[in-house]
Each structure stands twice: as C-alpha cells, then as structure tokens.
Write a protein that holds these residues in place. Structure first.
Motif: not given
Length: 324
Positions: A190-192, A218-219, A234
């Motif tokens: 995810g984003e964090g 992230f992601n 990524t």
C-alpha cells in the motif's frame, strides 16, 4: 491404539484453549487439551522481543492475576503467565499431539492423533491462526534465506534484510534488525505502514523511513527472490537489490481446511467464516464448538485473547445444559 474417554476434547493449547479447560474443570467435566506444539504454541512463535498491544489484565484467564513489569506485557511474560496458569490449575494438557481427524463414533466423536485416540461427547476447536503463513507466491520463496516467522534480531546483524509487509510484525522486524546493524529495506503493497501498527511503533518506523535509515518501496511487490538478489515491482519499474535474507511478514491464516474436513460449514465468500451460533459457539455439527480467533475465518484481526475469552464460558454453559 488406546482410546481415552472424556466429556470434552479441546483442540488447541493456546490461551483460549486453556480457558476452555479451566471452565470445564470448574463445571466438573472431564476434558483433555490437545496441542500440536508446545504450550501456547502460537505465542511461542511470536518475535522474541514482542510487546502486546493489550494490557496484562485483558490477557488473564481463569481468575489468575497477570502481573507485568510494564503496562504492556511482553511475549516472555505471557509465556511464563500461561505456564503458571497451567500448573496452578493442574490442567490436563497433552503437548505435541497434533489432531489428524475428528469423526463421528455413535453418539460421541473420535479424535485421532499420532500418539493415541480420544473419544468425547463434545469437541471444542480453538486452534488459532498462526500455523499457516500467507505466501507471496513468487519464484524463490522456498529458498532457505526466506522466513515467514521472525524471531530474534541479532541473527540479522550486518546483513542485507528485506522485510515484506506493513503491519506490526513487519514493523517490529524492520526496526529491531535495523537497530542491530542490518541494512533494511521494506516492501509495502500500500501507500504507507498499516493503520493497526502499535501507536508507539508507528512514528518510529515512519521517521526511520523519512530520514532514509530504512529504505521503503510503497505500492510495490516482490517479483522474484534469488540467492543474492530480490527483484521488486515498483511504480517506477523493476528494482533489483542485493539481499541476504527475506523476512516475509504478510500474515497468517487459520487451518480452515481442517474445519472443512471435520464437516464445519464455511461461508462462500473470501472470509470463509465458519458457521456457529454466537450464543453457544456450537457449529452446524452437534456438540462441536469453536473458540477464539478461528471463529473469524480469514478475518483474523477481529478476535483477540481479550474479546474471545468469553467463548469458553458460553461453550461450557451450553455443554452443562446438555448434561442437565
């Protein structure tokens, strides 16, 4: 093979299985607790330096006080507490006896292990969810350098470590190995970091990432693992980094296949929640009950020790009514 007979056979020697044994004992019912590993095997497999989110009184069972040195007890304190509970209550626990099958035998159930057979009128399944890791499903995941169970950070000192995951176990592994001198990279889908990360660890990991002490993608997802490298997918494309060890902290799942084999109905959705009565914890099979986190199916974050201790009381109340 000898067969021992009891009113209740409890499958699982974790905190909730022990709580079920205590309630059976209070009710004057004969019982045996069967555990596939050591006492409270799931807790034993937690990271060595793990600290619970719950306070000690929320982890208590059987009216035995849990005294901790700090507001939040540690894994070692919990292991000692539950061992002392087992001794104090003289619980009938059979360790390293994995149950292979549960079948109907006239009015009772036959519970088989490698060592012996058990016959009981009632069966309680309190087997937890820490036995089966959620796999990444990538090439190289079965290499010896990959683990789904993180124990102690010293082992990874001065090594290049990749931690996969975004929640408490991943954050603990990243921070602890980094503090022992490891070169740590995190891969987070995810984003964090996760919202469930313990409040004292969340700002710590976010600050370490922000300052660059711990590298994070992230992601992103792991694409392939080799002896010397890991390939990461990524948003900017494939990144290949040198690597010595991969700690995959992507979660665990209950042995739902065992429930299905026994004959317990599971929901048709991705949660695969077992069928049981909320008041008695009895499943679609008469006199077979569920207790603890196993009740949530794949939703393993909905139940904890503190909010499933009551399952033991509900089950024994129902069983007592059967004997009245």
């Amino acid at each position: 093979m000898n067969t021992e007979k009891y009113d209740i056979v409890i499958i699982g020697g974790g905190p909730i299985g022990l709580a079920c044994g205590i309630e059976a004992q209070k009710a004057g019912l004969s019982y045996a607790i069967l555990e596939k590993g050591c006492l409270v095997n799931s807790l034993y497999n937690y990271p060595a330096n793990m600290t619970f989110f719950s306070t000690s009184e929320r982890l208590e069972i059987g009216d035995v006080p849990f005294v901790s040195n700090n507001a939040k007890p540690t894994r070692n304190e919990a292991l000692e507490y539950y061992r002392r509970v087992a001794i104090h209550r003289k619980l009938n626990v059979r360790l390293f006896e994995e149950v292979s099958e549960v079948t109907k035998s006239d009015e009772n159930y036959l519970v088989k292990t490698r060592k012996k057979n058990y016959e009981a009128t009632h069966v309680v399944i309190a087997s937890g969810f820490y036995d089966i890791p959620q796999k990444l499903g990538v090439k190289g995941e079965d290499l010896p350098k990959v683990t789904h169970y993180y124990k102690d950070p010293h082992f990874y000192a001065f090594q290049k470590v990749l931690v996969v995951g975004a929640n408490n176990s991943a954050v603990d592994a990243a921070l602890e190995t980094w503090r022992k001198g490891a070169d740590v990279t995190m891969v987070i889908r995810g984003e964090g970091v996760g919202e469930r990360v313990k409040y004292w660890a969340k700002p710590d990991i976010e600050n370490r990432i922000k300052e660059g002490s711990i590298k994070a993608y992230f992601n992103s997802e792991v694409e392939e693992i080799t002896e010397g490298f890991v390939s990461i997918k990524t948003p900017e494309g494939i990144v290949k980094i040198e690597n010595d060890w991969v700690i995959s902290m992507t979660g665990y799942q209950p042995n739902l296949a065992f429930l299905k084999k026994v004959g317990i109905n599971l929901s048709a959705d991705e949660i695969m929640k077992p069928q049981y009565d909320e008041n008695s914890m009895e499943t679609n099979l008469p006199n077979i009950y569920l207790a603890g986190v196993i009740c949530g199916g794949m939703n393993t974050h909905s139940l904890f020790i503190e909010n499933s201790r009551v399952h033991a009381e509900r089950i024994i109340e129902k069983i007592k009514s059967n004997f009245d």
